[in-house]
Write a protein that holds these residues in place. Structure first.
Motif, PDB file in Angstrom:
ATOM      1  N   ILE A  76      -7.173  13.244  -7.004  1.00  0.00           N
ATOM      2  CA  ILE A  76      -7.001  12.512  -8.261  1.00  0.00           C
ATOM      3  C   ILE A  76      -8.305  11.780  -8.562  1.00  0.00           C
ATOM      4  O   ILE A  76      -8.691  10.856  -7.834  1.00  0.00           O
ATOM      5  CB  ILE A  76      -5.833  11.513  -8.164  1.00  0.00           C
ATOM      6  N   ASP A  77      -8.981  12.180  -9.627  1.00  0.00           N
ATOM      7  CA  ASP A  77     -10.250  11.565  -9.984  1.00  0.00           C
ATOM      8  C   ASP A  77     -10.201  10.943 -11.381  1.00  0.00           C
ATOM      9  O   ASP A  77     -11.224  10.736 -12.024  1.00  0.00           O
ATOM     10  CB  ASP A  77     -11.388  12.583  -9.898  1.00  0.00           C
ATOM     11  N   GLU A  95      -5.824  12.751  -2.204  1.00  0.00           N
ATOM     12  CA  GLU A  95      -7.015  11.912  -2.197  1.00  0.00           C
ATOM     13  C   GLU A  95      -7.097  11.197  -3.539  1.00  0.00           C
ATOM     14  O   GLU A  95      -7.012  11.830  -4.599  1.00  0.00           O
ATOM     15  CB  GLU A  95      -8.280  12.739  -1.971  1.00  0.00           C
ATOM     16  N   ILE A  96      -7.246   9.857  -3.499  1.00  0.00           N
ATOM     17  CA  ILE A  96      -7.303   9.069  -4.730  1.00  0.00           C
ATOM     18  C   ILE A  96      -8.702   8.486  -4.852  1.00  0.00           C
ATOM     19  O   ILE A  96      -9.119   7.641  -4.053  1.00  0.00           O
ATOM     20  CB  ILE A  96      -6.254   7.938  -4.715  1.00  0.00           C
ATOM     21  N   SER A 155     -10.617   4.098  -3.749  1.00  0.00           N
ATOM     22  CA  SER A 155     -10.740   3.436  -5.048  1.00  0.00           C
ATOM     23  C   SER A 155      -9.884   2.177  -5.029  1.00  0.00           C
ATOM     24  O   SER A 155      -9.281   1.841  -4.012  1.00  0.00           O
ATOM     25  CB  SER A 155     -10.302   4.391  -6.167  1.00  0.00           C
ATOM     26  N   ASP A 156      -9.785   1.483  -6.147  1.00  0.00           N
ATOM     27  CA  ASP A 156      -9.158   0.161  -6.189  1.00  0.00           C
ATOM     28  C   ASP A 156      -7.926   0.139  -7.090  1.00  0.00           C
ATOM     29  O   ASP A 156      -7.761   0.970  -7.982  1.00  0.00           O
ATOM     30  CB  ASP A 156     -10.167  -0.879  -6.700  1.00  0.00           C
ATOM     31  N   SER A 157      -7.085  -0.881  -6.838  1.00  0.00           N
ATOM     32  CA  SER A 157      -5.966  -1.231  -7.729  1.00  0.00           C
ATOM     33  C   SER A 157      -4.991  -0.082  -7.935  1.00  0.00           C
ATOM     34  O   SER A 157      -4.511   0.165  -9.043  1.00  0.00           O
ATOM     35  CB  SER A 157      -6.500  -1.721  -9.084  1.00  0.00           C
ATOM     36  N   ILE A 176      -1.808   6.640   5.902  1.00  0.00           N
ATOM     37  CA  ILE A 176      -2.596   6.266   4.724  1.00  0.00           C
ATOM     38  C   ILE A 176      -3.921   5.707   5.225  1.00  0.00           C
ATOM     39  O   ILE A 176      -3.949   4.809   6.071  1.00  0.00           O
ATOM     40  CB  ILE A 176      -1.890   5.215   3.851  1.00  0.00           C
ATOM     41  N   THR A 177      -5.008   6.214   4.696  1.00  0.00           N
ATOM     42  CA  THR A 177      -6.348   5.772   5.082  1.00  0.00           C
ATOM     43  C   THR A 177      -7.027   5.128   3.883  1.00  0.00           C
ATOM     44  O   THR A 177      -7.060   5.714   2.793  1.00  0.00           O
ATOM     45  CB  THR A 177      -7.191   6.966   5.573  1.00  0.00           C
ATOM     46  N   PHE A 178      -7.564   3.925   4.084  1.00  0.00           N
ATOM     47  CA  PHE A 178      -8.293   3.219   3.034  1.00  0.00           C
ATOM     48  C   PHE A 178      -9.748   3.083   3.472  1.00  0.00           C
ATOM     49  O   PHE A 178     -10.030   2.564   4.561  1.00  0.00           O
ATOM     50  CB  PHE A 178      -7.698   1.836   2.793  1.00  0.00           C
ATOM     51  N   VAL A 179     -10.651   3.534   2.628  1.00  0.00           N
ATOM     52  CA  VAL A 179     -12.083   3.437   2.903  1.00  0.00           C
ATOM     53  C   VAL A 179     -12.752   2.779   1.699  1.00  0.00           C
ATOM     54  O   VAL A 179     -12.709   3.330   0.586  1.00  0.00           O
ATOM     55  CB  VAL A 179     -12.701   4.821   3.178  1.00  0.00           C
ATOM     56  N   SER A 180     -13.315   1.585   1.914  1.00  0.00           N
ATOM     57  CA  SER A 180     -13.962   0.842   0.817  1.00  0.00           C
ATOM     58  C   SER A 180     -13.038   0.781  -0.394  1.00  0.00           C
ATOM     59  O   SER A 180     -13.419   1.099  -1.523  1.00  0.00           O
ATOM     60  CB  SER A 180     -15.301   1.497   0.436  1.00  0.00           C
ATOM     61  N   SER A 181     -11.831   0.374  -0.145  1.00  0.00           N
ATOM     62  CA  SER A 181     -10.776   0.412  -1.167  1.00  0.00           C
ATOM     63  C   SER A 181     -10.093  -0.954  -1.213  1.00  0.00           C
ATOM     64  O   SER A 181      -9.588  -1.435  -0.199  1.00  0.00           O
ATOM     65  CB  SER A 181      -9.765   1.511  -0.815  1.00  0.00           C
ATOM     66  N   ASP A 182     -10.058  -1.582  -2.385  1.00  0.00           N
ATOM     67  CA  ASP A 182      -9.576  -2.955  -2.510  1.00  0.00           C
ATOM     68  C   ASP A 182      -8.414  -3.070  -3.500  1.00  0.00           C
ATOM     69  O   ASP A 182      -8.254  -2.240  -4.399  1.00  0.00           O
ATOM     70  CB  ASP A 182     -10.711  -3.878  -2.980  1.00  0.00           C
TER      71      ASP A 182
END
Length: 704
Positions: free
Chosen positions: A67-68, A95-96, A121-123, A138-144
């Protein structure tokens, strides 16, 4: 005079403007194995534009999803379970890479070498999914600033949730179980909030995060074991071994979460869950944000008015998603609904379906006419490059309108007429027994009927009253012969008069149009609880049952079949006695008792051998409650055997093993239990009042 070519260009611009004025951001696309707009999620994502919603029907989808752009992706159980995303093991399921996306209602599995969902990505909103059997859930990388709510994350071979350099994320009401590690955070992941989740893993958490919060920032008001409480709420940890002295459901000592602190970093004030839950989240009901937050827990007499309702239970998978997830408000530079588009959408909601179809057909025909006039004439037109995005968007909207309109026009007439019925559940369960059915004569009174189980003489159904929408239980006699009818009516004659918070309340009784009893619906039972229970919790439950028995005895009734199956539990864990089919009036002749049987494992000596121990009375209920108490704190019944004769002899002759031999903590209530189990009724507590006094003594001592 305007040249023809310019006229055509203006026509294109007008057509594009008309199409763009439609609620473009609310465009929806469907994905399904058959009969949908797209057959793969990937194709739908590629075709959609930012702000669109994609509904995915039941089925298995093997392409990884990337999803881009800002999209809402909703899984819909269209009859065979939640849609499954199961790509090759080396690829992540979803992948988001865009901000503000929503993913809800999927089962994502099989990415053994990658992640079920990977977010960079964020939010974003990730809600009510099952994420299982992946490398990481679920993996979060530089994601807020993501919101992760109500998911089941299980069986992932490295970790359930992993955060790398990801901050200000919220994790609430998720079930994280059977993963190698429940949750990991690195030192660059800060200010995350983890609260009201359930952790059931061999190792629940590995965290180096210096500033994450492991409990709710707000104070909640909730009901726990029948008591209204105010407190902040942490998480349930299956390996937590703390105690709860004041009975508010919050552990007295913190649960350590920072298990991998680097040497020299010292103790971090955020390194523990300071409000760990003593029970899984489902035991804390009617949760709401407290209007006057307090720093600690305080038991109150009654709930105060609140305006914000926050559901606490993890919801089961829905058969259909009724509404899309909330999306972030549109901002300049992002794709979002314009005020005109939103207003137009609201107008469309109030137009009958037939009118919508006719309008859509008219728009399509008008669009086709303009298309033929503009693009099929003898003179070619070259549009400026600046109009390319506008015309691309117009084409997208036009395609969606054509597809949806064509689907409505070509759908069989009977299907269109039944569109409103597509998500209604069948009112009756599939019966495996000819007598296992809900009488049609009562269908005018109830809706959403489902089979619950059977008692000694009746089927039990869950249903909603049509008059007020309240959920109730409805008992229907298994057969309508004279003997069953008399037993049924005798049961209700006793039960209908009892009104107490620890007794299931009967709300309606009638023999017409068929015999039935309507009573309050209580979802759980003491039988279903995992045993042994902590002693303090068992005492509180037994105290509630004893209060109900005291009321019944004071009103002239004994129960004579107290057992875990007959003690139901509300969502707040308030015990309620049900199934008064064996009850009898204390002053009545024994020949008038309604049923002659009993449950042998919980039977009192006087029920097994009345000639030796006398007739049943209030002390029979106390004995049976002692058997239940014994089972709650030990996980075993006091008397067993290979045959009915062996069990009966043990009840009459054998002393029970002391509860402390099973559970050392049970020693605190051992004397109370043994006194309830005395063979001679004269040696037991002589009334429910006496038993309550003994239980109160334990509670006072425990609180001290």
């Amino acid at each position: 005079m305007i040249p023809c070519s310019r006229f055509r260009i203006l026509g294109v611009i007008a057509l594009a403007a008309m199409l763009i004025s439609l609620p473009a951001a609310a465009a929806e696309h469907t994905v399904g194995p058959s009969g949908a707009e797209f057959s793969t999620i990937k194709d739908a994502v590629d075709w959609a534009v930012g702000g669109d919603t994609i509904r995915v029907m039941s089925g298995t989808y093997t392409d990884p999803v990337r999803i881009d752009k800002k999209l809402t992706l909703i899984g819909v159980d269209s009859g065979s379970g939640a849609p499954v995303i199961a790509p090759q093991p080396a690829a992540s399921g979803i992948e988001i890479h865009a901000d503000g996306c929503s993913v809800q209602g999927f089962t994502i599995m099989g990415s053994a070498g990658a992640s079920g969902i990977r977010v960079s990505s964020d939010s974003n909103f990730i809600r009510h999914n099952t994420i299982q059997d992946n490398g990481e859930g679920i993996t979060f990388v530089s994601s807020d600033k993501n919101s992760i709510v109500g998911n089941t994350i299980t069986g992932n071979n490295r970790a359930g949730i992993t955060l790398t350099a990801s901050s200000s994320n919220t994790f609430d009401d998720n079930t994280i179980q059977d993963n190698a590690i429940g949750m990991t955070m690195d030192a660059e992941s800060r200010s995350n909030t983890v609260s009201r989740n359930m952790f059931f893993n061999t190792q629940n958490v590995v965290s180096k995060s210096p500033s994450s919060l492991w409990s709710s920032p707000a104070t909640y008001q909730y009901i726990y074991l029948g008591t209204t409480v105010k407190s902040r709420m942490g998480n349930y940890w299956n390996d937590y071994r703390g105690k709860d002295a004041n009975g508010d459901g919050i552990g007295d000592i913190p649960y350590p979460t920072q298990t991998s602190v680097a040497a020299g970093e010292g103790n971090d004030p955020y390194s523990a869950d300071d409000f760990p839950l003593m029970d899984p989240v489902t035991y804390y009901s009617t949760v709401s944000v407290d209007a006057t937050p307090a720093s600690g827990a305080a038991i109150t007499a009654s709930p105060s008015p609140v305006t914000t309702r926050i559901p606490v239970t993890a919801r089961p998978a829905q058969t259909a998603v009724q509404s899309p997830l909330p999306t972030q408000p549109s901002t300049p530079g992002t794709s979002g609904s314009s005020g005109i588009g939103e207003g137009f959408a609201r107008i469309l909601q109030n137009i009958p379906l037939t009118a919508v179809v006719l309008i859509a057909i008219g728009l399509v025909l008008a669009g086709i006419g303009v298309y033929l006039f503009v693009f099929r004439s003898s003179e070619e037109v070259s549009l400026p490059e600046s109009l390319a995005p506008v015309t691309t968007r117009a084409a997208s909207v036009l395609k969606g309108a054509v597809d949806k309109t064509w689907g409505l026009v070509t759908r069989p007439a009977e299907t269109v007429a039944d569109m409103a019925e597509e998500t209604r559940a069948s009112p009756l369960p599939a019966a495996t027994d000819q007598k296992n059915y809900f009488p049609r004569e009562l269908e005018s009174k109830y809706t959403d009927i489902s089979f619950v189980g059977r008692g000694g003489i009746a089927w039990v159904f869950s249903a909603y009253r049509k008059t007020d929408g309240v959920r109730v239980a409805v008992k229907i006699p298994i057969s309508f012969d004279e003997v069953t009818g008399k037993c049924f009516l005798n049961e209700i004659a006793a039960w209908e008069t009892l009104r107490h918070q620890n007794i299931v309340e009967v709300s309606a009784v009638n023999i017409l149009p068929v015999p039935y009893v309507e009573m309050e619906f209580v979802p759980g039972s003491l039988e279903a609880l995992e045993k042994p229970l902590p002693v303090w919790k068992a005492v509180r439950l037994i105290t509630g049952v004893t209060e109900g028995l005291r009321y019944a005895h004071d009103h002239g009734f004994i129960h004579r079949d107290i057992k875990p199956h007959n003690i139901l539990l509300t969502d707040e864990l308030v015990p309620k006695i049900t199934d008064w089919g064996m009850s009898k009036v204390l002053a009545a002749d024994v020949k008038k008792s309604s049923v002659a049987g009993f449950s042998l494992s919980y039977a009192a000596p006087e029920q097994v051998s009345p000639s030796e121990f006398g007739r049943t009375d209030e002390r029979t209920d106390i004995y049976q409650l002692g058997v239940v108490f014994y089972e709650l704190v030990t996980g075993s019944i006091p008397f067993g055997g290979e045959s009915i004769v062996e069990v009966g002899n043990a009840i009459l002759r054998d002393p029970p093993l002391r509860p402390s031999e099973y559970n050392p903590e049970a020693e605190a209530v051992e004397k109370i239990i043994i006194k309830c189990l005395e063979k001679d009724p004269a040696q037991r507590y002589q009334s429910a009042e006496e038993l309550l006094a003994a239980l109160k003594g334990y509670l006072d001592e425990d609180d001290g």
